[in-house]
Design a protein around this motif. Structure first.
Motif, short mmCIF file in Angstrom:
data_model
loop_
_atom_site.label_atom_id
_atom_site.label_comp_id
_atom_site.label_asym_id
_atom_site.label_seq_id
_atom_site.Cartn_x
_atom_site.Cartn_y
_atom_site.Cartn_z
N VAL A 6 0.86 -1.19 0.00
CA VAL A 6 0.00 0.00 0.00
C VAL A 6 0.89 1.23 0.00
N VAL A 7 0.75 2.07 -1.03
CA VAL A 7 1.57 3.27 -1.17
C VAL A 7 0.67 4.49 -1.12
N ASP A 8 0.78 5.27 -0.05
CA ASP A 8 -0.05 6.47 0.12
C ASP A 8 0.61 7.38 1.13
N ASP A 9 0.64 8.67 0.84
CA ASP A 9 1.31 9.61 1.75
C ASP A 9 0.44 9.98 2.95
N GLU A 10 -0.84 9.59 2.95
CA GLU A 10 -1.73 9.89 4.07
C GLU A 10 -1.71 8.73 5.08
N LEU A 11 -1.32 9.05 6.31
CA LEU A 11 -1.23 8.03 7.35
C LEU A 11 -2.57 7.36 7.61
N GLY A 12 -3.64 8.15 7.63
CA GLY A 12 -4.96 7.59 7.90
C GLY A 12 -5.39 6.58 6.86
N ILE A 13 -5.08 6.85 5.58
CA ILE A 13 -5.42 5.92 4.50
C ILE A 13 -4.61 4.64 4.63
N ARG A 14 -3.32 4.78 4.92
CA ARG A 14 -2.46 3.60 5.07
C ARG A 14 -2.96 2.71 6.20
#
Length: 225
Positions: A6-14
């Protein structure tokens, strides 16, 4: 069980995606930018990647192009974004992305896209199964998903053999395998949730939720039952 990056800069999404996918029984690797994604791609060789488009260092489409041009796009990639245009989604698809999920991502759409992606992964992988019986330690979820044999018997002990029909829908086949897998370990460990959690590599709370979801009889493996 699959390895999912999972690659995403938003901590909540990760955190959210990690929790959902872990509950589904997958191993999840997290990356907050393209640099971490490159390192994770090389280290774990993921079965599937969930890739955010808008990131601070290198955007997801550029990373997708990089993987494609260098021959590293060997796994299905699902793009994610809350701000992407139709043109961006089309471009990503042309490069090699298999799907596009618009944020906020619903649970149903996420699980459907992941299941379709893993089905594509399984089809591309050679199968080591044949019509002969194999022991539970040798039969993996990946092998079940390949459809390499019409059925694959699993030895659950001297008095029990479970056979899986691989022509069933993926979710049905996987659930049947996981249920038999956990029932086998519960019986082997005398119904001890702690030892089963250690054996299967799941946290105890996740394990309990998974067993309830699969309809596993938690009293079945207890001594004296």
């Amino acid at each position: 069980m699959a390895n999912i990056l999972v690659v995403d800069d938003e901590l909540g999404i990760r955190d959210l995606l990690s929790e959902i996918l872990n509950d589904e029984g997958h191993q999840v690797e997290l990356a907050e930018n393209a640099a971490q994604a490159r390192a994770a791609r090389a280290r774990i060789r993921p079965d599937l990647v969930l890739l955010d488009i808008w990131m601070p260092d290198t955007d997801g489409v550029t990373l997708l192009k990089e993987w494609s041009s260098s021959g590293l796009l060997s796994m299905p990639v699902i793009m994610m974004s809350g701000h992407a245009t139709i043109d961006t989604a089309v471009e990503a698809t042309k490069i090699g992305a298999m799907a596009f999920l618009e944020k906020p991502i619903t649970l149903q759409k996420l699980l459907k896209a992941v299941e379709q992606g893993l089905t594509k992964t399984a089809i591309r992988k050679p199968t080591a199964l044949n019509s002969a019986a194999v022991h539970s330690a040798d039969l993996t979820v990946e092998a079940v998903m390949t459809g390499g044999a019409l059925s694959a018997p699993i030895d659950l002990g001297p008095q029990s053999t479970q056979s899986f029909l691989l022509e069933k829908p993926l979710r049905e086949a996987r659930d049947e395998f996981e249920k038999a897998y956990f029932e086998f370990h519960l019986a082997k460990e005398g119904g001890s949730m702690t030892r089963v959690a250690e054996k299967t590599g799941l946290e105890r709370t996740h394990l309990y939720r998974k067993l309830k979801q699969l309809g596993v009889d938690l009293t079945r493996g207890k001594r004296g039952v």
